[in-house]
Design an enzyme around this catalytic site. Structure first.
Site, PDB file in Angstrom:
ATOM      1  N   MET A 105      -7.254   1.106   9.516  1.00 36.90           N
ATOM      2  CA  MET A 105      -7.814   0.543  11.153  1.00 36.90           C
ATOM      3  C   MET A 105      -5.942   1.445  10.933  1.00 36.90           C
ATOM      4  SD  MET A 105      -8.637  -2.893  11.603  1.00 36.90           S
ATOM      5  CE  MET A 105      -7.266  -4.486  10.633  1.00 36.90           C
ATOM      6  N   TYR A 117      -2.438   2.963  11.310  1.00 35.86           N
ATOM      7  CA  TYR A 117      -0.650   2.838  11.335  1.00 35.86           C
ATOM      8  C   TYR A 117      -0.512   2.535   9.100  1.00 35.86           C
ATOM      9  CZ  TYR A 117       3.470   1.342  12.609  1.00 35.86           C
ATOM     10  OH  TYR A 117       4.764   1.806  13.171  1.00 35.86           O
ATOM     11  N   HIS A 139       0.153   3.708   5.436  1.00 34.32           N
ATOM     12  CA  HIS A 139       1.107   3.725   4.742  1.00 34.32           C
ATOM     13  C   HIS A 139       1.056   4.377   2.881  1.00 34.32           C
ATOM     14  CE1 HIS A 139      -1.063   0.377   3.095  1.00 34.32           C
ATOM     15  NE2 HIS A 139      -1.200  -0.127   4.419  1.00 34.32           N
ATOM     16  N   HIS A 195      -2.801   3.165   2.072  1.00 32.07           N
ATOM     17  CA  HIS A 195      -3.928   4.070   2.413  1.00 32.07           C
ATOM     18  C   HIS A 195      -3.793   4.884   1.929  1.00 32.07           C
ATOM     19  CE1 HIS A 195      -2.964   1.464   5.752  1.00 32.07           C
ATOM     20  NE2 HIS A 195      -4.419   1.113   5.607  1.00 32.07           N
ATOM     21  N   GLN A 205     -13.726  -7.653  14.160  1.00 33.85           N
ATOM     22  CA  GLN A 205     -13.345  -8.639  13.103  1.00 33.85           C
ATOM     23  C   GLN A 205     -11.844  -8.822  13.117  1.00 33.85           C
ATOM     24  OE1 GLN A 205     -12.652  -5.186  10.141  1.00 33.85           O
ATOM     25  NE2 GLN A 205     -10.428  -5.749  10.145  1.00 33.85           N
ATOM     26  N   ASP A 227      -6.829  -6.587  -0.104  1.00 35.52           N
ATOM     27  CA  ASP A 227      -7.739  -7.514   0.180  1.00 35.52           C
ATOM     28  C   ASP A 227      -8.832  -7.429  -0.378  1.00 35.52           C
ATOM     29  OD1 ASP A 227      -6.631  -7.583   3.751  1.00 35.52           O
ATOM     30  OD2 ASP A 227      -7.063  -4.921   2.704  1.00 35.52           O
ATOM     31  N   VAL A 256      -0.161  -1.232  -4.117  1.00 38.70           N
ATOM     32  CA  VAL A 256       0.894  -0.878  -3.290  1.00 38.70           C
ATOM     33  C   VAL A 256       1.926  -1.796  -2.795  1.00 38.70           C
ATOM     34  CG1 VAL A 256       1.943   1.446  -2.650  1.00 38.70           C
ATOM     35  CG2 VAL A 256      -0.575   1.594  -4.112  1.00 38.70           C
TER      36      VAL A 256
HETATM   37  P1  AMP Z   1      -5.995  -1.729   7.030  1.00 36.80           P
HETATM   38  O1  AMP Z   1      -5.996  -0.213   7.567  1.00 36.80           O
HETATM   39  O2  AMP Z   1      -5.159  -2.848   7.026  1.00 36.80           O
HETATM   40  O3  AMP Z   1      -7.729  -2.224   7.396  1.00 36.80           O
HETATM   41  O4  AMP Z   1      -7.204  -1.508   4.656  1.00 36.80           O
HETATM   42  C1  AMP Z   1      -7.657   0.033   4.747  1.00 36.80           C
HETATM   43  C2  AMP Z   1      -7.449  -0.063   3.680  1.00 36.80           C
HETATM   44  O5  AMP Z   1      -6.478  -0.383   2.507  1.00 36.80           O
HETATM   45  C3  AMP Z   1      -8.569  -1.567   2.600  1.00 36.80           C
HETATM   46  O6  AMP Z   1      -8.991  -1.202   1.378  1.00 36.80           O
HETATM   47  C4  AMP Z   1      -6.717  -2.283   2.215  1.00 36.80           C
HETATM   48  O7  AMP Z   1      -7.219  -3.406   0.998  1.00 36.80           O
HETATM   49  C5  AMP Z   1      -6.505  -1.022   1.701  1.00 36.80           C
HETATM   50  N1  AMP Z   1      -4.758  -1.389   1.877  1.00 36.80           N
HETATM   51  C6  AMP Z   1      -3.974  -2.651   2.295  1.00 36.80           C
HETATM   52  N2  AMP Z   1      -3.027  -2.422   2.058  1.00 36.80           N
HETATM   53  C7  AMP Z   1      -2.699  -1.491   0.566  1.00 36.80           C
HETATM   54  C8  AMP Z   1      -2.075  -2.109  -0.394  1.00 36.80           C
HETATM   55  N3  AMP Z   1      -0.347  -2.669   0.011  1.00 36.80           N
HETATM   56  N4  AMP Z   1      -2.226  -1.641  -0.588  1.00 36.80           N
HETATM   57  C9  AMP Z   1      -3.505  -0.952  -1.423  1.00 36.80           C
HETATM   58  N5  AMP Z   1      -4.800  -0.699  -1.319  1.00 36.80           N
HETATM   59  C10 AMP Z   1      -4.300  -1.499   0.477  1.00 36.80           C
END
Ligand code: AMP
Length: 287
Positions: free
Chosen positions: A36, A38, A40, A43, A67, A158, A184
């Site tokens: 989604m 932003y 870090h 990702h 969602q 997640d 991470v």
């Molecule tokens: P999001 O942008 O929050 O929907 O996350 C996108 C993907 O990055 C999902 O598969 C998350 O589980 C993964 N993700 C988010 N935070 C972390 C993290 N700290 N370490 C590893 N993967 C992450």
């Protein structure tokens, strides 16, 4: 040529299909990292894993309205596309797919969607965020349909989401290998999350209750504790600090996500809490 010059940005599903077809014609396998935005380092670690697994690495950046419940943070969810693109470029992503809501849901609210049922969705996030996983699974199924990737990489951060996506790929024979990469963390232990930007300095400090609780749980397990209720109590205790409102503290079977009575290697500890207005989740697999 450096990877930095090659990242292509597309906004439509058709452009994705053409790009993926070209990559396959060139003999490449295709990996997808759904996000989604932003971005870090969490990702980016998924991008690195994808690069190990496939020749062509694509990332989607889409804040999926389906969602988010009406009461949740869709409108204020952090967005910075230029920064995301720079980070994706720096990590050698081949293709960034950043569709608008209209492009992803041209028919408006979907009349057919992926609705999970069973133990994987009954508890924790599935219970606290009704409809959330329907939104996640539906958009991931769509992305799988658009990209037809060989492999898709998700984060253990997640945990319940990753477990459901893995089961969806299996149960619906989607033909996508689902890979899950480790969490991470910030140097002090806080799991990286786009939502961490919401935290005030004070809340940022309190937020450490989640990772500290998990660390404590791990240490107890390493010292021989096998009573899952004792581990749950330790997690709860860590979350019992002013300004932190615990939502759940669970010790579960990693495949079914059902609560366990006795912990064993592979058992997963999962926590969720509100810190101010920000909802945070974290987990740790016992070893
Ligand atoms: P999001 O942008 O929050 O929907 O996350 C996108 C993907 O990055 C999902 O598969 C998350 O589980 C993964 N993700 C988010 N935070 C972390 C993290 N700290 N370490 C590893 N993967 C992450």
């Amino acid at each position: 040529m450096t990877a930095a010059t090659e990242t292509r940005v597309v906004r439509t599903r058709d452009e994705v299909r053409h790009a993926v077809r070209d990559a396959r014609m060139a003999g490449g396998t295709v990996a997808l990292v759904p996000t989604m935005g932003y971005l870090h380092a969490g990702h980016l670690s998924l991008v690195d894993r994808a690069r190990e697994l496939a020749d062509f690495v694509a990332m989607s950046i889409f804040v999926n309205p389906l969602q988010f419940a009406p009461t949740e943070d869709l409108a204020r969810y952090p967005r910075d596309f230029d920064r995301d693109l720079e980070m994706a470029r720096g990590r050698g992503v081949d293709l960034v797919f950043a569709p608008g809501v209209e492009e992803m849901y041209p028919g408006g609210e979907p009349q057919v969607s992926v609705v999970p049922a069973g133990t994987l969705t009954e508890r924790m996030e599935g219970a606290i965020r009704p409809g959330h996983f329907r939104g996640v699974l539906t958009v991931v199924a769509k992305l799988f349909g658009i990209f037809t990737p060989d492999v898709a990489v998700f984060g253990q951060k997640d945990f319940q989401q990753a477990a459901l996506i893995r089961r969806m790929a299996l149960d619906l024979d989607l033909g996508v290998r689902v890979e899950v990469a480790p969490i991470v963390r910030e140097p002090d232990g806080l799991a990286m999350s786009s939502r961490n930007v919401y935290l005030s300095p004070d809340e940022r400090e309190r937020a450490l209750a989640l990772s500290r609780g998990l660390e404590h749980g791990r240490a107890l397990f390493a010292a021989g504790e096998r009573d899952a209720d004792a581990l749950r109590a330790a997690l709860r205790e860590a979350l019992d600090v002013p300004g932190v409102e615990a939502e759940y503290a669970e010790a579960a079977n990693p495949l079914t996500l059902e609560p366990v009575a006795a912990a064993e290697p592979g058992t997963v500890l999962l926590v969720a809490a509100r810190v101010g207005r920000t909802r945070l989740i974290d987990n740790a697999v016992l070893s």
